[in-house]
Enzyme design. Structure first.
Site, PDB file in Angstrom:
ATOM      1  N   SER A 113       0.831  -1.196   0.000  1.00 14.19           N
ATOM      2  CA  SER A 113       0.000   0.000   0.000  1.00 14.19           C
ATOM      3  C   SER A 113       0.876   1.259   0.000  1.00 14.19           C
ATOM      4  O   SER A 113       1.603   1.500  -0.957  1.00 14.19           O
ATOM      5  CB  SER A 113      -0.964  -0.050   1.188  1.00 14.19           C
ATOM      6  OG  SER A 113      -1.983   0.920   1.080  1.00 14.19           O
ATOM      7  N   ASP A 163     -10.203  -4.410  -5.059  1.00 12.59           N
ATOM      8  CA  ASP A 163      -9.584  -3.368  -4.241  1.00 12.59           C
ATOM      9  C   ASP A 163     -10.382  -2.073  -4.356  1.00 12.59           C
ATOM     10  O   ASP A 163     -10.492  -1.507  -5.453  1.00 12.59           O
ATOM     11  CB  ASP A 163      -8.135  -3.144  -4.706  1.00 12.59           C
ATOM     12  CG  ASP A 163      -7.325  -2.285  -3.747  1.00 12.59           C
ATOM     13  OD1 ASP A 163      -7.918  -1.467  -3.031  1.00 12.59           O
ATOM     14  OD2 ASP A 163      -6.089  -2.442  -3.729  1.00 12.59           O
ATOM     15  N   HIS A 194      -8.040  -5.005  -0.795  1.00 12.13           N
ATOM     16  CA  HIS A 194      -6.788  -4.276  -0.566  1.00 12.13           C
ATOM     17  C   HIS A 194      -5.853  -5.045   0.368  1.00 12.13           C
ATOM     18  O   HIS A 194      -4.643  -4.844   0.339  1.00 12.13           O
ATOM     19  CB  HIS A 194      -7.086  -2.889   0.012  1.00 12.13           C
ATOM     20  CG  HIS A 194      -5.927  -1.944  -0.065  1.00 12.13           C
ATOM     21  ND1 HIS A 194      -5.425  -1.458  -1.256  1.00 12.13           N
ATOM     22  CD2 HIS A 194      -5.147  -1.405   0.915  1.00 12.13           C
ATOM     23  CE1 HIS A 194      -4.392  -0.661  -1.018  1.00 12.13           C
ATOM     24  NE2 HIS A 194      -4.205  -0.603   0.281  1.00 12.13           N
TER      25      HIS A 194
END
Length: 217
Positions: A113, A163, A194
């Site tokens: 991320s 996501d 995610h």
């Protein structure tokens, strides 16, 4: 920090954890956490995907409501690109200092991320800092980066089909940006959101094993 820090080593400007290699020839990993993580978050992942490798895991120096990050954002998915560039250069400088301090080869970044996004920014702005990257749920960090080359740099991008944060076209654009600079990009879209899954870990482990090279300092 580990006790393997060399005497007269350069100053290391990031709070971090370092675990020395226990396997000769293992490629060192740079572990880059997501928003709200810290220098301990990805150590278990690093041990799983690259057993015996040296692990260097810094903490992001930006705080968002008390949550560590590697750069500022203006909103979800909207980055402060000037801060992205500044922080990417700072992190690349830290990597150089840590390589001298701990006697490391250029590492392969493993970022999740926000950590994947700062790794992507380094690939675009400071390509010499990394030997490759595993980008887990990455987005384009800088819309119009300066010219640069990544000849033959191996990059694995793992995106999530469900996501809610990273649009598929954005991930595809990042893959195209890196490929245009000569990187050897393998992009996979997994049946995931995610968060990370077992498939991410297996794919990352196989990729690291495939690109591994002697980790001489």
């Amino acid at each position: 920090m580990a006790s393997t820090l060399k005497r007269d080593a350069p100053a290391l400007t990031f709070t971090h954890r370092f675990e020395p290699a226990t396997l000769v020839g293992a490629t060192p990993l740079l572990l880059l956490h997501g928003t709200g993580g810290d220098e301990t978050d990805l150590l278990p992942l690093g041990r799983m995907i690259a057993p015996g490798a040296a692990l260097l895991s810094p903490r992001g120096q930006v705080s968002e409501a008390g949550m560590p990050r590697f750069f500022r954002r203006l909103a979800e998915g909207v980055f402060d690109e000037q801060d992205v560039a500044r922080r990417a250069h700072e992190l690349a400088d830290f990597i150089g200092a840590a390589r001298t301090a701990y006697g490391l080869a250029a590492p392969v970044a493993v970022g999740f991320s926000n950590g994947a996004n700062i790794a992507a920014a380094m690939l675009l702005l400071r390509p010499e800092a990394l030997a490759g990257a595993v980008l887990l749920r990455a987005m384009v960090p800088i819309a119009a980066p300066p010219a640069g080359t990544l000849p033959g740099t191996p990059v694995l991008m793992l995106s999530g089909a469900m996501d809610p944060i990273v649009p598929p076209e954005n991930a595809a654009r990042l893959a195209a940006l890196l490929t245009a600079r000569g990187a050897l990009v393998e992009q996979r879209t997994l049946p995931a959101s995610h968060g990370l899954t077992a498939t991410d870990l297996t794919a990352a482990r196989d990729f690291i094993a495939r690109i591994g090279r002697p980790g001489a300092a």
